[in-house]
Design a protein around this motif. Structure first.
Motif, short mmCIF file in Angstrom:
data_model
loop_
_atom_site.label_atom_id
_atom_site.label_comp_id
_atom_site.label_asym_id
_atom_site.label_seq_id
_atom_site.Cartn_x
_atom_site.Cartn_y
_atom_site.Cartn_z
N GLN A 90 7.73 -1.35 6.19
CA GLN A 90 7.91 -0.20 5.29
C GLN A 90 9.08 -0.43 4.34
OE1 GLN A 90 6.08 2.83 5.05
NE2 GLN A 90 7.35 3.14 3.23
N GLN B 5 0.84 -1.19 0.00
CA GLN B 5 0.00 0.00 0.00
C GLN B 5 0.88 1.24 0.00
OE1 GLN B 5 -2.91 0.11 3.15
NE2 GLN B 5 -4.17 1.59 2.05
N ALA B 6 0.78 1.98 -1.09
CA ALA B 6 1.52 3.24 -1.20
C ALA B 6 0.71 4.35 -0.53
CB ALA B 6 1.75 3.57 -2.67
N PRO B 7 1.39 5.43 -0.11
CA PRO B 7 0.67 6.53 0.54
C PRO B 7 -0.45 7.08 -0.33
CG PRO B 7 3.04 6.81 0.76
CD PRO B 7 2.83 5.65 -0.17
N GLY B 8 -1.64 7.17 0.24
CA GLY B 8 -2.79 7.71 -0.48
C GLY B 8 -3.42 6.77 -1.48
N LYS B 9 -2.96 5.52 -1.51
CA LYS B 9 -3.51 4.56 -2.48
C LYS B 9 -4.07 3.34 -1.77
CE LYS B 9 -0.60 5.83 -6.39
NZ LYS B 9 0.28 5.32 -7.49
N ARG C 297 -4.58 -0.70 -1.04
CA ARG C 297 -3.68 -1.84 -0.98
C ARG C 297 -3.81 -2.64 -2.28
NH1 ARG C 297 -3.71 -5.50 4.39
NH2 ARG C 297 -3.58 -3.37 5.19
N THR D 265 7.76 2.01 -3.45
CA THR D 265 7.65 2.48 -2.07
C THR D 265 6.27 2.23 -1.50
OG1 THR D 265 9.34 4.18 -2.33
CG2 THR D 265 7.70 4.55 -0.61
N GLY D 266 6.23 1.75 -0.27
CA GLY D 266 4.96 1.51 0.39
C GLY D 266 5.13 0.59 1.59
N THR E 265 11.03 1.81 1.43
CA THR E 265 11.18 3.14 0.83
C THR E 265 12.32 3.10 -0.17
OG1 THR E 265 10.42 4.20 2.86
CG2 THR E 265 11.54 5.59 1.25
#
Length: 115
Positions: free
Chosen positions: A110, A39-43, A45, A90-91, A112
């Protein structure tokens, strides 16, 4: 009670590699499928890869050829070898195990990738 413990995440430069591990313990009974999601930020899973019966593998098109999923059934552990990492990888990476006891998720690790 089923526990999934993930490890191996971290910070890496683009083009680098990481290896994720997920060890399952508890009342698993028979494991059918082990997999990884991210799961990326703001997206939402998304599915990354699965392995069935420790043999049959499937990959999302975005990671095919770069990531390799494997498992050690004796250790109830699933791995994700990630090569040629890109910033878009990244996620938070989650492992998932489907057994006769149900579907179980790890706490996430995490990853990155810096450009």
């Amino acid at each position: 009670q089923v526990q999934l413990v993930e490890s191996g995440g971290g910070l890496v430069q683009a083009g680098g590699s990481l290896r994720l591990s997920c060890a399952a313990s508890g009342s698993l009974f028979s494991i059918n499928v082990m997999g990884w999601y991210r799961q990326a930020p703001g997206k939402q899973r998304e599915w990354v890869a699965t392995i069935t019966s420790a043999v049959y593998t499937n990959y999302a098109s975005s990671v095919k050829g770069r990531f390799t999923i494997s498992s050690d059934n004796a250790k109830n552990t699933v791995y994700l070898q990630m090569n040629s990492l890109k910033p878009e990888d990244t996620g938070v990476y989650y492992c998932n195990v489907i057994s006769t006891a149900g579907s179980h998720w790890g706490q996430g690790t995490q990853v990155t990738v810096s450009s």
